[in-house]
Write a protein that holds these residues in place. Structure first.
Motif, PDB file in Angstrom:
ATOM      1  N   GLY B  12       0.814  -1.216   0.000  1.00 53.22           N
ATOM      2  CA  GLY B  12       0.000   0.000   0.000  1.00 53.22           C
ATOM      3  C   GLY B  12       0.841   1.256   0.000  1.00 53.22           C
ATOM      4  N   THR B  18       3.341  -1.986  -4.694  1.00 52.28           N
ATOM      5  CA  THR B  18       2.007  -1.522  -5.117  1.00 52.28           C
ATOM      6  C   THR B  18       1.853  -1.711  -6.621  1.00 52.28           C
ATOM      7  N   LEU B  98      -9.621  -0.293  -1.914  1.00 49.89           N
ATOM      8  CA  LEU B  98      -9.507  -1.343  -0.897  1.00 49.89           C
ATOM      9  C   LEU B  98      -8.653  -0.857   0.259  1.00 49.89           C
ATOM     10  N   LEU B 100      -6.736  -2.816   3.060  1.00 46.60           N
ATOM     11  CA  LEU B 100      -6.374  -4.194   3.375  1.00 46.60           C
ATOM     12  C   LEU B 100      -5.617  -4.253   4.692  1.00 46.60           C
ATOM     13  N   LEU B 109      -7.307 -12.062  -1.547  1.00 52.20           N
ATOM     14  CA  LEU B 109      -7.352 -10.818  -2.317  1.00 52.20           C
ATOM     15  C   LEU B 109      -7.683 -11.118  -3.786  1.00 52.20           C
ATOM     16  N   THR B 113     -10.939  -9.761  -5.880  1.00 55.02           N
ATOM     17  CA  THR B 113     -10.776  -9.018  -7.135  1.00 55.02           C
ATOM     18  C   THR B 113     -11.546  -9.702  -8.265  1.00 55.02           C
ATOM     19  N   ASP B 131      -7.909   2.341  -5.731  1.00 52.74           N
ATOM     20  CA  ASP B 131      -6.829   2.694  -4.813  1.00 52.74           C
ATOM     21  C   ASP B 131      -6.656   1.530  -3.849  1.00 52.74           C
ATOM     22  N   THR B 132      -5.448   1.365  -3.361  1.00 53.30           N
ATOM     23  CA  THR B 132      -5.178   0.317  -2.369  1.00 53.30           C
ATOM     24  C   THR B 132      -4.381   0.921  -1.223  1.00 53.30           C
ATOM     25  N   ALA B 143     -10.241  -7.004   5.062  1.00 51.31           N
ATOM     26  CA  ALA B 143     -10.325  -6.082   3.937  1.00 51.31           C
ATOM     27  C   ALA B 143     -11.634  -5.302   4.011  1.00 51.31           C
TER      28      ALA B 143
END
Lengths: 368, 340
Positions: B12, B18, B98, B100, B109, B113, B131-132, B143
């Protein structure tokens, strides 16, 4: 749906309502039936059965909602334990919103206490296993219905050597308050609608004392609308004939002798003790404490400061629980005490008399 | 990443990890030209002439993340699409963010998705931005997903609670409480072979209703708080009351059983693939026929009617199968389980 749930069938309920009206009309005196169990209170409100009851039949609620009869000092003790460092309090959901003298478990949780809602005492076992470094306290409230499952979880902890699970004992027995009510003289009850699930454990024969010592008609009933109406017909018939017996109208679940294994488990784990009831005061040998050999499981051994109990001013839960008054007679009912902001315990649990009335009352006044 | 890999804080942080996650997982799964640019904002095509944009946002925190009939990813896209569809909008674009928890298994994950991608395909929408973020272990529960959704209400389409009239009929597109009961059962190890979430994107169902020429007064997806809460809100906004017929309510036997065990009321449990419609009485039959003809509406049922206001603020009343009446109020706090 009606095929899958025959005891909810509308035609059955309506036919019984007509029969009930005949039976009640036949008696010389009006009939007051006490439903002891919170689940009955809730089921009657949920099915809207009061609308179907004839004039001359009055239903009053008794002291069978375990959350409602739990006195404020028990909640204060639980709250004090929740504040104790390293302690996790596990509880059935209803208790988290019941006001103690100055707080609730829900508020303590928001303030950082580790309070967890469990559906089953076995959830508390799991929490204790997962957190061996924490003292896990299960709030053991309930009647003979609920207590065997708590005893079973405790026994499992003993066998496993899981040392960090304790109980805060607030368990209650159903016989002493019924005797207290009938001996009191203050409350008039003609007949008892007896709770189905506690009878699964205790057996229908358990209630013979109500007939033998007090001459009160009794019917053990399930919780579907047809079950309740059938039991009311039975009680009205006994009342009209001047008879009294214990009729088991829930034979698909309840036997004469009950569940012996559960009874033995209770006796192995708990012993009767004098205890206080909300509304009924102290009743001798009406509560269940852990047997001396299980003293190491008693959460009362933890030293905590419990604040002096303070009952909410004006709250008449106590009289509601005895069936002495109906909820609207309480000055707080529907005003400062609502399901959104309950003051008394009877407004918290969905099984509480005031909560059930609150749902139903609105309807009474709009009935088309 | 191999199968036993887990999400790290670095996933992240906006750096190399990422990038791997975005290029290795999100882009292939959610493939579309807007997302592929990886620019700061998706610049979208013009809206159809006369159409009014509809914008919604939602957050998803379901526990467990994977449940029979769906997962957090599938649920989050369905929920967003459905909010648009029941507003009368044709869903077009979504954002998907997300949060997480460090340590989330990679394969979970991937399933979330894949779930989001499947729902987007089914609903004919594109996930155009995402965005994560990753938070330290213990700071989130596995999550969470946050979405925004953009749709277009076609010119001339009017739909809303203010159009509801006394005498209108209430129709639901299928059995109620399935999602809530499934999730509660999964939490308590009470799963059954046939119990599954109704989670589904409602766009095609709503399209079918309009294509058949039915113009609902209003539509809603009875998610949090269930059918009872949704109808309370409709009645409040319409300043009318609603009377439901218990015997007509489609409730699966396994849902009723879970509710009895856990002390829940199916009328207050979330649905994630059901629509409730209020229609003029003369349109009820057509609507039911259209719904039952669609794979997502086979269990559709007429369940009640709109009436004049009642006294004392009672907005929704249930005529029980036993012949009684019971108000269906808003929930107070959480729906707490009974203890005996």
């Amino acid at each position: 749906m009606s095929d899958a749930r025959p005891f909810h069938a509308a035609h059955g309920t309506r036919a019984l309502a007509a029969r009930l009206a005949e039976l009640v009309a036949r008696a010389e005196r009006p009939l007051t039936v006490m439903e002891i169990c919170g689940t009955h209170t809730h089921a009657i409100a949920a099915a809207g059965l009061r609308r179907l009851l004839p004039e001359g039949l009055r239903l009053v609620s008794g002291p069978g909602c375990p959350v409602c009869v739990t006195p404020v000092d028990y909640l204060d003790h639980a709250i004090a334990l929740a504040r104790r460092p390293g302690t996790t309090v596990c509880t059935f959901g209803d208790l988290v919103r019941v006001p103690g003298s100055s707080s609730t478990l829900e508020r303590e949780r928001a303030a950082g206490a580790d309070v967890r809602v469990c559906y089953s005492p076995r959830d508390a076992l799991r929490v204790a296993r997962e957190h061996p470094d924490r003292a896990v306290v299960f709030l053991a409230v309930g009647f003979e219905t609920t207590l065997p499952t708590i005893a079973a979880a405790l026994e499992e902890a003993e066998v496993e050597g899981l040392a960090n699970l304790s109980l805060l004992c607030g368990g209650k027995l159903i016989e002493p308050p019924l005797r207290a009510l009938l001996g009191d003289g203050g409350v008039h009850v003609d007949a008892f609608l007896l709770p189905g699930h506690v009878s699964v454990i205790l057996g229908a024969d358990f209630y013979r004392f109500l007939v033998d010592d007090y001459g009160v008609p009794c019917a053990v009933a399930g919780f579907a609308p047809v079950d309740v109406m059938l039991a009311l017909c039975e009680l009205a018939e006994q009342h009209a004939r001047g008879a009294a017996r214990v009729a088991n109208l829930y034979p698909r679940a309840v036997t004469a002798a009950g569940n012996r294994a559960a009874q033995q488990l209770l006796a192995r784990t708990f012993a009767p003790v004098d205890t206080r009831w909300r509304g009924l005061g102290e009743i001798p040998r009406s509560g269940l404490a852990l047997r001396p050999e299980l003293a190491h499981r008693d959460a009362a051994r933890f030293a905590v400061d419990v604040e002096p109990p303070r009952e909410p001013r004006g709250c008449r839960c106590g009289e509601v629980l005895k069936g002495a008054i109906e909820p609207p007679a309480c000055p707080l009912y529907g005003k400062t005490c609502t399901p959104d902001a309950p003051v008394g315990a009877c407004m918290v649990s969905s099984e509480g008399t005031c909560a059930a009335w609150h749902r139903y009352r609105a309807l009474e006044e709009v009935a088309s | 990443m191999s199968a036993d890999e887990r999400v790290l804080l670095g996933h992240g942080a906006g750096g190399r990890l990422t990038g791997e996650l975005v290029r290795g997982l999100f882009l292939p799964a959610l493939a579309n030209p807007h997302l592929a640019t990886l620019s700061d904002a998706a610049v979208l095509p013009e809206l159809p002439a006369g159409g009014r944009p509809a914008l919604t946002t939602d957050a998803f925190v379901v526990d467990p993340l994977l449940f029979p009939g769906g997962d957090l990813g599938y649920l989050s896209v369905c929920g967003t699409v459905n909010d648009l569809a029941v507003a009368g909008a044709v869903p077009r674009s979504l954002t998907w963010a997300l949060i997480l928890e460090e340590g989330l298994p990679r394969d979970v994950l991937e399933r979330l998705t894949a779930g989001a991608a499947k729902a987007a395909r089914q609903a004919g929408v594109q996930v155009v931005a995402g965005d994560t973020k990753v938070v330290p272990r213990g700071k989130a529960d596995g999550a969470f997903a946050v979405t925004a959704g953009l749709g277009v209400v076609p010119s001339g389409r009017e739909c809303g609670d203010e159009f509801v009239r006394a005498g209108d009929r209430v129709v639901v597109s299928g059995s109620v409480g399935d999602h809530g009961a499934t999730v509660m059962a999964a939490r308590h190890g009470l799963g059954s072979a046939t119990l599954r979430s109704d989670c589904a994107p409602l766009r095609a169902l709503v399209d079918a209703v309009y294509e058949a020429g039915v113009a609902p007064r209003c539509m809603h997806d009875p998610t949090r708080g269930g059918l009872a809460t949704t109808l309370n809100e409709v009645a409040a906004r319409a300043e009318l009351a609603i009377e439901l017929d218990e015997a007509a309510l489609p409730i699966r036997a396994e849902v009723a059983a879970v509710c009895e065990l856990l002390g829940l009321d199916p009328l207050y449990l979330a649905c994630e693939g059901r629509a409730v419609f209020v229609v003029a009485p003369e349109e009820e039959e057509t609507l039911l026929a259209v719904l039952r003809d669609h794979e997502l509406g086979q269990g559709a049922a007429g369940i009640g009617r709109v009436t004049q206001r009642r006294e004392r603020g009672v907005r929704v009343v249930l005529r029980t199968a036993a012949g009684g009446l019971r108000p269906l109020d808003l929930l107070s706090g959480m729906d707490l389980p009974r203890i005996c």
